[in-house]
Design an enzyme around this catalytic site. Structure first.
Site, short mmCIF file in Angstrom:
data_model
loop_
_atom_site.label_atom_id
_atom_site.label_comp_id
_atom_site.label_asym_id
_atom_site.label_seq_id
_atom_site.Cartn_x
_atom_site.Cartn_y
_atom_site.Cartn_z
N HIS A 1 5.44 7.45 4.38
CA HIS A 1 4.72 6.18 4.68
C HIS A 1 3.10 6.68 5.02
O HIS A 1 2.52 6.10 5.64
CB HIS A 1 5.30 4.97 5.23
CG HIS A 1 6.56 4.85 4.18
ND1 HIS A 1 7.69 5.70 4.11
CD2 HIS A 1 6.45 3.21 4.29
CE1 HIS A 1 8.70 5.02 3.64
NE2 HIS A 1 7.70 3.47 2.89
N GLU B 1 4.13 -0.80 -8.98
CA GLU B 1 3.30 -0.92 -8.56
C GLU B 1 2.21 -0.14 -10.08
O GLU B 1 0.89 -0.44 -10.53
CB GLU B 1 2.74 0.21 -7.58
CG GLU B 1 2.71 0.06 -6.27
CD GLU B 1 4.27 -0.52 -5.91
OE1 GLU B 1 4.73 -0.48 -4.35
OE2 GLU B 1 5.24 0.58 -6.49
#
Length: 329
Positions: free
Chosen positions: A132, A63
């Site tokens: 998450h 990322e």
């Protein structure tokens, strides 16, 4: 004649990106599994076949790398759409997002614009536990330079995405994994929704509910339950977090005199805290009761279904706060 189509949020976002890629050759999509796999949640399904690997670009699990690459591309005239498989993974790219994306225009004296959209699922899903399930709007919202969008339905998702892609500033486009399949009827012709304009989902006179994103669905159920008891609640969907439409919120609170703010994120230093303070600033003399906030508990997200339900805002918790505000407990 205006045409209609019934589509889900997933397809609405895809339509917006596809239409903007047709309109503007500088728009491209990059992220993990956006191409060959059709997107982790199938938002980019079929786009690789249509646009090819130069405009639908699969990346390694890096990322920080692809976020930085796309920020550079935006600085040189392209309009990237970056998909984070989860906004939790944006934390890996935080240096690029915080130090470069939102500061480059200022640091370059206006010479470099950064027209880029970072999109993907935000907040909790179903039993994906604490690593998450973060809601990132309060974290990134603290930093000047972002425009932050949180649609709650397919109509808003398409109109706001098109606006986001055309904006010359970095945009965080926050979706919900649990809402991708939610369907509604939207126009077939092009439309855009401006940033900074909240929507009054239901009108009412007794109390104002203010929320955004997935919590709009929870609050709709609350409104229905209250209506059965003769309470008319006004539900406001912020739609965009930055800029936030305080004018619409304030007008509602001045009418109802009471307000409950509902947020999926944590209660400390959250969006509800900011909006609540602004309500106090603009509406203090109109309030007939203290403001109430219903947010995620101050715990990491549990894996257990039972505990997950307890820590997140739910219909029961919101109703309890409404009755406390109305003094009808």
């Amino acid at each position: 004649m205006t045409g209609k189509q019934t589509i889900d949020i997933r397809d609405a976002i895809r339509q917006a990106m596809d239409e903007e890629m047709t309109r503007d050759a500088t728009v491209f999509v990059m992220g993990e599994e956006v191409g060959e796999y059709n997107g982790a949640y199938k938002v980019t399904k079929g786009m690789l076949d249509k646009w090819g690997p130069k405009r639908i670009i699969d990346t390694p699990i890096s990322e920080l790398g692809f976020a930085g690459l796309c920020i550079g591309a935006a600085m040189t005239g392209l309009r990237p759409i970056v998909e984070f498989m989860s906004f939790n993974f944006s934390f890996v790219a935080a240096d690029q997002l915080i130090s470069n994306a939102i500061k480059m225009y200022y640091m370059s004296g206006g010479r470099f614009k950064v027209p880029i959209v970072f999109r993907g699922p935000n907040g909790s899903a179903a039993q994906v536990s604490s690593q998450h399930s973060h809601c990132v709007e309060a974290i990134y919202g603290n930093l000047p330079g972002w425009k932050i969008v949180a649609p709650s339905n397919a109509y808003d998702a398409k109109g706001l995405m098109k606006t986001a892609i055309r904006d010359d500033n970095p945009v965080l486009f926050l979706e919900s994994e649990l809402m991708y399949g939610d369907k509604m009827e939207i126009p077939t012709q092009e439309y855009l929704i401006p940033f900074g304009k909240a929507q009054i989902v239901t009108a009412g006179k007794d109390i104002t509910l203010v929320t955004h994103g997935r919590m709009v669905t929870i609050c709709k159920e609350v409104v229905k339950e209250l209506a059965r008891k003769g309470v008319q609640a006004e539900l406001i969907d912020l739609r965009t977090i930055k800029p936030v439409d305080i004018a619409t919120v304030a007008a509602s609170v001045k009418k109802t005199g009471r307000c409950v703010l509902v947020e999926e994120g944590h209660i400390f230093a959250g969006i509800a805290a900011e909006v609540g303070f602004q309500i106090m600033t603009h509406c203090f003399d109109y309030l007939d009761a203290p403001l109430e906030r219903v947010c995620q508990m101050e715990t990491p997200m549990p894996y257990s279904k039972v505990l997950e339900k307890e820590t997140l805002p739910n219909v029961e918790r919101v109703l309890a706060s409404v009755h406390k505000t109305l003094n009808t407990q």
